[in-house]
Scaffold this motif. Structure first.
Motif, mmCIF file in Angstrom:
data_model
loop_
_atom_site.group_PDB
_atom_site.id
_atom_site.type_symbol
_atom_site.label_atom_id
_atom_site.label_comp_id
_atom_site.label_asym_id
_atom_site.label_seq_id
_atom_site.Cartn_x
_atom_site.Cartn_y
_atom_site.Cartn_z
ATOM 1 N N TRP A 188 -9.542 -4.719 5.920
ATOM 2 C CA TRP A 188 -8.297 -4.934 5.181
ATOM 3 C C TRP A 188 -8.279 -6.289 4.483
ATOM 4 O O TRP A 188 -7.392 -6.554 3.673
ATOM 5 N N ARG A 228 -6.720 -1.822 0.201
ATOM 6 C CA ARG A 228 -5.613 -0.873 0.341
ATOM 7 C C ARG A 228 -6.122 0.525 0.700
ATOM 8 O O ARG A 228 -5.468 1.260 1.464
ATOM 9 N N LEU A 233 -3.955 3.380 -5.678
ATOM 10 C CA LEU A 233 -4.135 2.226 -4.792
ATOM 11 C C LEU A 233 -4.884 1.083 -5.475
ATOM 12 O O LEU A 233 -4.730 -0.078 -5.085
ATOM 13 N N THR A 250 0.832 -1.207 0.000
ATOM 14 C CA THR A 250 0.000 0.000 0.000
ATOM 15 C C THR A 250 0.861 1.249 0.000
ATOM 16 O O THR A 250 0.651 2.181 -0.786
#
Length: 231
Positions: free
Chosen positions: A143, A152, A179, A101
């Motif tokens: 997540w 992310r 991302l 990330t």
């Protein structure tokens, strides 16, 4: 110092100056500090044809890498890179999804922005790692479910990465786009795995000078001695 083991937890399955251009810049007394080229998912600062080629393999979740960013990088940029004798390349050794990330964010936008993006993330490491350790079960669930991009983006929000990068002038839309870039994520993961195999990397930071892995060198003090022997 204990060597930190590499655990690639990801299952994600160049630009360069020409020789003639480099020669012209060298002859004109070019200060190479601001010269940045992206190649093979790494960023090279300085003269691509430098006599000494230094490569750092780093991880954003590695505390020793943050120490090096504070202690070593400023010295390298001030004393070694400007005259074109040493180039400094930063490459990613990805250990976990947070690493990926952060790497996607530092790569976001023009390659010329990378060095400052990189420093901003690493210099704030204590702050966002504390947030990572304090995450709730609900946050960690965000997540782990949904698209990779959504995961992310959740990490970036919970760890304060958006705030760091917005201070750098990025918009939320631009950051979300970076991302969610699955092609770039896969390239970074593949390059990381290839570098581990090629240099037999076992921890971060690791340093390669002129193609040779420096065994037992993990700090700026040790690296400075190794560089000094090259001149």
């Amino acid at each position: 110092m204990i060597k930190r083991r590499v655990k690639l937890a990801l299952a994600l399955g160049a630009l360069a100056l020409t020789g003639s251009a480099a020669a012209v810049m060298a002859q004109s007394g070019q200060n190479w500090t601001t010269a940045v080229v992206e190649r093979d998912n790494g960023h090279l600062l300085g003269n691509p044809e430098a006599k000494v080629k230094l490569v750092e393999f780093m991880s954003y979740t590695c505390s020793h890498c943050a120490d090096f960013a504070r202690e070593g990088e400023p010295a390298i940029k001030l004393a070694y890179v400007p005259n074109g004798r040493v180039s400094f390349e930063i490459r990613h050794l990805l250990r976990d999804p947070i690493d990926l990330t952060a790497a996607l964010l530092t790569h976001c936008g023009d390659p010329a922005k990378f060095a400052a993006n990189h420093s901003a993330i690493l210099h704030a490491q204590d702050e966002w790692m504390a947030k990572a350790r304090a995450t709730t079960q609900a946050q960690r669930s965000r997540w782990q479910f949904g698209t990779n991009g959504a995961r992310r983006q959740a990490m970036a929000s919970d760890l304060g990465f958006y705030t760091i990068m917005e201070r750098r002038g990025y918009s939320r839309v631009a950051l979300d786009r970076c991302l969610a870039d699955e092609a770039k994520a896969a390239q970074l993961a593949e390059s990381s795995q290839a570098d581990v195999a090629a240099y037999k990397l076992q921890g971060t930071p690791s340093f390669v000078v002129d193609g040779e892995l420096l065994e037992g060198v993990f700090t700026w003090l040790a690296l400075e001695k190794a560089l000094g022997s090259r001149f």
